[in-house]
Design an enzyme around this catalytic site. Structure first.
Site, PDB file in Angstrom:
ATOM      1  CE  LYS A  87      -4.217   1.414   2.382  1.00 23.61           C
ATOM      2  NZ  LYS A  87      -4.889   1.342   3.682  1.00 23.61           N
TER       3      LYS A  87
HETATM    4  C1  E4P Z   1      -8.133   1.878   4.055  1.00 28.82           C
HETATM    5  O1  E4P Z   1      -7.483   1.491   3.144  1.00 28.82           O
HETATM    6  C2  E4P Z   1      -8.062   3.256   4.566  1.00 28.82           C
HETATM    7  O2  E4P Z   1      -6.824   3.506   5.118  1.00 28.82           O
HETATM    8  C3  E4P Z   1      -9.170   3.454   5.555  1.00 28.82           C
HETATM    9  O3  E4P Z   1     -10.371   2.999   4.973  1.00 28.82           O
HETATM   10  C4  E4P Z   1      -9.336   4.878   6.067  1.00 28.82           C
HETATM   11  O4  E4P Z   1     -10.509   4.934   6.835  1.00 28.82           O
HETATM   12  P1  E4P Z   1     -10.833   6.143   7.837  1.00 28.82           P
HETATM   13  O5  E4P Z   1     -11.072   7.360   7.016  1.00 28.82           O
HETATM   14  O6  E4P Z   1     -12.059   5.705   8.556  1.00 28.82           O
HETATM   15  O7  E4P Z   1      -9.635   6.308   8.724  1.00 28.82           O
END
Ligand code: E4P
Length: 216
Positions: A87
């Protein structure tokens, strides 16, 4: 549409996996910190533990932001397990890193995407997944679902293979709207997945059937 769970909590991953509808896991540094995972070895071991529970792709985020370090970190992460997806944040060096991994058939997830231009760049670089943050856009009075629709249109126009992984999902309506608007994946907290089960007429109907069954 695939369901990923957005957590580093092993119990939540286990519960979603047992439900039989889980297609993968996404994590981020905030979610790892929330579970108290600290230090290089503990981080790598936690990703391995997640891969041992989930049968789908597991996104593991690089912590560095310069090209060379992202390549080094991402390469180490990708060697942990064949289902690890590296990622990478949507920044200039990140796009270069996505191209590097894409050329080596290492899966990537381009994270922190808030515009269709960013999603176009991620697809051009060969990202496996692009993560538009629906909930965080909603938080600043911008319709996050409009972004999912725009990316779907752009990717369809040019047959990009990059999968739209709708992230920052907060509640069951987000999941339903993602499905309606053509997201390939929604990554959700366990609570949002379980909330899809609920309907008062189901509860009422079941109570009636159970009561009538006793008369049979
Ligand atoms: C996933 O890949 C993201 O990092 C995550 O969904 C972010 O979510 P949040 O905005 O609730 O922190």
């Amino acid at each position: 549409m695939k369901f990923f769970i957005d957590t580093a909590n092993l119990h939540h991953i286990q519960e979603a996996q047992h439900l039989g509808v889980l297609d993968g896991v996404t994590t981020n540094p905030s979610l790892m910190a929330k579970e108290g995972i600290k230090g290089h070895d503990a981080i790598l071991n936690h990703y391995k533990a997640i891969c041992n529970i989930s049968t789908g792709d597991v996104s593991a985020e690089v912590l560095s932001t310069d090209y060379e370090s992202m390549i080094q970190e991402g390469t180490e992460l990708s060697k942990l397990h064949p289902r690890i997806v590296v990622k990478i944040p949507m920044i200039q060096d990140g796009i270069r890193a996505i191209r590097y991994f894409s050329e080596r058939q290492i899966k990537t997830n381009c994270t922190l995407v808030f515009s269709s231009g960013q999603a176009l760049l991620a697809a051009k670089a060969g990202a496996t997944y692009v993560s538009p943050f629906v909930g965080r856009l909603d938080d600043v009075s911008t319709n996050g679902m409009d972004l999912i629709r725009d990316i779907r249109l752009i990717y369809n126009n040019f047959h990009f293979k990059t999968q739209i992984l709708a992230a920052s999902i907060r509640h069951p309506m987000h999941i339903i709207d993602c499905a309606k608007n053509g997201a390939d994946v929604a990554t959700c907290p366990l609570s949002a997945i379980l909330a899809l089960l609920n309907h008062p007429l189901t509860d009422k109907g079941l109570a009636q059937f159970i009561a009538d069954a006793k008369k049979m």
